[in-house]
Write a protein that holds these residues in place. Structure first.
Motif, PDB file in Angstrom:
ATOM      1  N   GLU A 127       0.932  -1.176  -0.123  1.00 46.71           N
ATOM      2  CA  GLU A 127       0.200  -0.086   0.113  1.00 46.71           C
ATOM      3  C   GLU A 127       1.093   1.122  -0.135  1.00 46.71           C
ATOM      4  O   GLU A 127       1.874   1.211   0.616  1.00 46.71           O
ATOM      5  CB  GLU A 127      -0.968  -0.045   1.180  1.00 46.71           C
ATOM      6  N   THR A 128       0.500   2.302  -0.721  1.00 52.03           N
ATOM      7  CA  THR A 128       1.423   3.346  -1.030  1.00 52.03           C
ATOM      8  C   THR A 128       1.742   4.153   0.343  1.00 52.03           C
ATOM      9  O   THR A 128       2.977   4.448   0.582  1.00 52.03           O
ATOM     10  CB  THR A 128       0.707   4.475  -1.732  1.00 52.03           C
ATOM     11  N   HIS A 129       0.877   3.963   1.319  1.00 52.38           N
ATOM     12  CA  HIS A 129       1.170   5.035   2.326  1.00 52.38           C
ATOM     13  C   HIS A 129       1.371   4.017   3.761  1.00 52.38           C
ATOM     14  O   HIS A 129       1.193   4.359   5.039  1.00 52.38           O
ATOM     15  CB  HIS A 129       0.206   5.998   2.915  1.00 52.38           C
ATOM     16  N   ILE A 130       1.535   2.535   3.665  1.00 53.02           N
ATOM     17  CA  ILE A 130       1.766   1.826   4.842  1.00 53.02           C
ATOM     18  C   ILE A 130       3.165   1.289   4.884  1.00 53.02           C
ATOM     19  O   ILE A 130       3.593   0.604   3.861  1.00 53.02           O
ATOM     20  CB  ILE A 130       0.760   0.683   4.963  1.00 53.02           C
ATOM     21  N   ASP A 131       4.392   1.579   5.827  1.00 56.06           N
ATOM     22  CA  ASP A 131       5.376   1.011   5.762  1.00 56.06           C
ATOM     23  C   ASP A 131       5.445  -0.006   6.640  1.00 56.06           C
ATOM     24  O   ASP A 131       4.871  -0.096   7.822  1.00 56.06           O
ATOM     25  CB  ASP A 131       6.309   2.312   6.419  1.00 56.06           C
ATOM     26  N   LEU A 132       6.304  -1.100   6.205  1.00 54.84           N
ATOM     27  CA  LEU A 132       6.229  -2.297   7.222  1.00 54.84           C
ATOM     28  C   LEU A 132       7.539  -2.486   7.735  1.00 54.84           C
ATOM     29  O   LEU A 132       8.593  -1.675   7.350  1.00 54.84           O
ATOM     30  CB  LEU A 132       6.273  -3.699   6.280  1.00 54.84           C
ATOM     31  N   PHE A 133       7.571  -3.147   8.990  1.00 59.09           N
ATOM     32  CA  PHE A 133       8.925  -3.561   9.682  1.00 59.09           C
ATOM     33  C   PHE A 133       9.414  -4.673   8.601  1.00 59.09           C
ATOM     34  O   PHE A 133       8.810  -5.469   8.489  1.00 59.09           O
ATOM     35  CB  PHE A 133       8.623  -3.818  10.978  1.00 59.09           C
ATOM     36  N   GLU A 134      10.810  -4.661   8.455  1.00 61.30           N
ATOM     37  CA  GLU A 134      11.418  -5.748   7.816  1.00 61.30           C
ATOM     38  C   GLU A 134      12.383  -6.053   8.929  1.00 61.30           C
ATOM     39  O   GLU A 134      13.123  -5.750   9.476  1.00 61.30           O
ATOM     40  CB  GLU A 134      12.451  -5.030   6.711  1.00 61.30           C
TER      41      GLU A 134
END
Lengths: 287, 186
Positions: free
Chosen positions: A38-45
């Motif tokens: 999603e454009t505006h959701i950043d994930l934890f890697e």
């Protein structure tokens, strides 16, 4: 009763409400190799290219494609960089999906659930106001987003003009989002300028997001690639697309609808707490 | 430059060439949308309060603010201060100091805030001590709890004091609340 006890009461009420409707509680992975970007959701890697899931949505849809008809899950979701009065990077999410249903069916179920939960929280359940996104924006921001899409303006007006007004209306279903803000929702067959998506606001706080789910694999793939392109254009990482999820759509996802609810927020709002922190035992430090 | 995630209460930022202090900030993120930080800001020059919403990713300027501890020397038509390390002197007008001038006693050290090298604010020490120069005579043996009377201290401030305080006594005053704390020995 203390706060944790009251939270427990609400969680029990949610489970028993869905159990009684024939929903099966399922569990899906939090640690995943790919996602629906999603454009505006950043994930934890985390290590070895694995990601913490921002939502159980792709796995739950795979279960639907595999023949499950009514499923729900209460699990943890992770979203990097989201911290504030109503955000915690790790939070509890409730999602349920129903094959053969549309978003309006879920609106009814959500209203019924809210009534049950208000009773459990010993507060009055006011009727839920229904309002289209275009009506809300025309009234408070002076334009119709479905007619002349401008994402930047839409988001800013949502935050500055619309959401503050929703706060005065109690509970609101905001529905018929512009097609450009469809995310994973199906476009409305009657009016393709809008999509079959709604959000529930309680006292101005966004509680739930629901769709008549997009089942077209090509269109789904196109939207996910577009989200990744936008991310890269903004200098943020693109994420690997969940291929088994796309394959499940290719195999045939039945017409269905699904909803996601922020449980900590819901608890906080129902118990008149000052923010999400008070609804959880261990909020992240610093807000 | 600051990021939007740096916007916390009391952060001082530069906006449209003016220094602002953050009074309130809230992280907001409408569903499926970009994050914003809604803020309430006070202009440090005019005192005006404004609402401003910053989009996530926006860069925010730092206000060029410096604080210096200066010693109060004396007052004539201006108030004179000195940096006790560099011996640089600074003149400040009565208007600028407002009520704070009534708490300035010789050698008192205050913090003066500069924006682009111009003084824009003064912070007094939390507690100052002053000699009572005017008050009605004390009432010996008065035991009425909480009863007070007006008094004036040498620097000019008016303070409500307990009835037992006399002219010539030294008292400690909280400059934040402008209230009497206790009588002190000198």
């Amino acid at each position: 009763m203390n706060l944790l006890g009251r939270r427990h009461t609400l969680l029990k009420a949610i489970r028993s409400f869905l159990d009684d409707l024939g929903y099966v509680e399922v569990e899906t992975p939090c640690l995943v190799p790919a996602t629906v970007p999603e454009t505006h959701i950043d994930l934890f890697e985390v290590k070895d290219g694995l990601l913490l899931a921002a939502s159980p949505e792709p796995h739950m849809k795979r279960l639907l494609a595999g023949g499950c008809e009514r499923i729900y899950q209460i699990t943890r979701a992770f979203r990097a960089g989201e911290r504030g009065r109503w955000h915690n990077p790790e939070f509890t999410i409730l999602e349920w999906y129903r094959a053969g249903a549309g978003h309006l069916d879920l609106m009814e179920e959500t209203e019924a659930l809210l009534t049950v939960l208000c009773a459990a929280a010993q507060r009055e359940a006011p009727p839920i106001v229904r309002m289209t996104v275009d009506d809300a924006f025309e009234r408070w921001a002076g334009w119709k987003p479905s007619r002349a899409w401008d994402e930047e303006r839409f988001m800013r007006d949502m935050v500055e003009r619309v959401e503050p007004r929703l706060a005065g209306l109690g509970s609101v279903f905001l529905h018929d989002y512009p097609a450009a803000a469809a995310s994973l929702a199906r476009l409305s067959p009657a009016n393709p300028e809008v999509c079959e998506r709604f959000e529930l606001y309680v006292d101005g706080i966004e509680i739930a997001n629901a769709f008549s789910e997009l089942t077209d694999p090509a269109e789904q793939r196109r939207r996910l690639d577009e989200a990744n392109e936008k991310r890269e254009a903004q200098g943020r990482p693109a994420y690997p697309v969940d291929k088994p999820f796309i394959e499940a759509l290719e195999d045939g996802l039945p017409p269905c609808a699904g909803i996601a609810i922020g449980v900590d927020r819901l608890v906080a709002v129902l118990l008149d707490l000052d923010g999400i922190d008070e609804a959880m035992a261990f909020p992240w430090p610093g807000r | 430059m600051y990021e939007t995630s740096d916007l916390r209460k009391n952060l001082k930022i530069l906006l449209d060439d003016d220094p602002y202090i953050v009074i309130e900030s809230q992280f907001v993120k409408p569903g499926k949308g970009v994050a914003f930080t809604r803020t309430k800001l006070r202009n440090m020059l005019t005192g005006n309060v404004i609402n401003r919403t910053f989009r996530s990713g926006e860069k925010i300027g730092r206000a060029d603010l410096q604080e210096q501890r200066l010693q109060f020397l004396y007052a004539d038509d201006m108030y004179h201060f000195m940096n006790t390390e560099t011996y640089d002197q600074l003149e400040i007008s009565e208007d600028f100091l407002d009520d704070d001038r009534l708490y300035l006693t010789e050698t008192l050290e205050v913090d003066i805030l500069f924006f682009n090298m111009k003084p824009i604010g003064i912070t007094l020490p939390i507690f100052i001590e002053g000699e009572v120069t005017e008050t009605e005579p004390g009432i010996k043996g008065d035991t009425a709890q909480g009863a007070t009377k007006p008094a004036k201290i040498s620097s000019g401030a008016k303070v409500m004091v307990p009835l037992f305080v006399n002219e010539g006594d030294w008292i400690k005053v909280d400059t934040r609340s402008r209230e009497y704390i206790e009588r002190v020995k000198r």
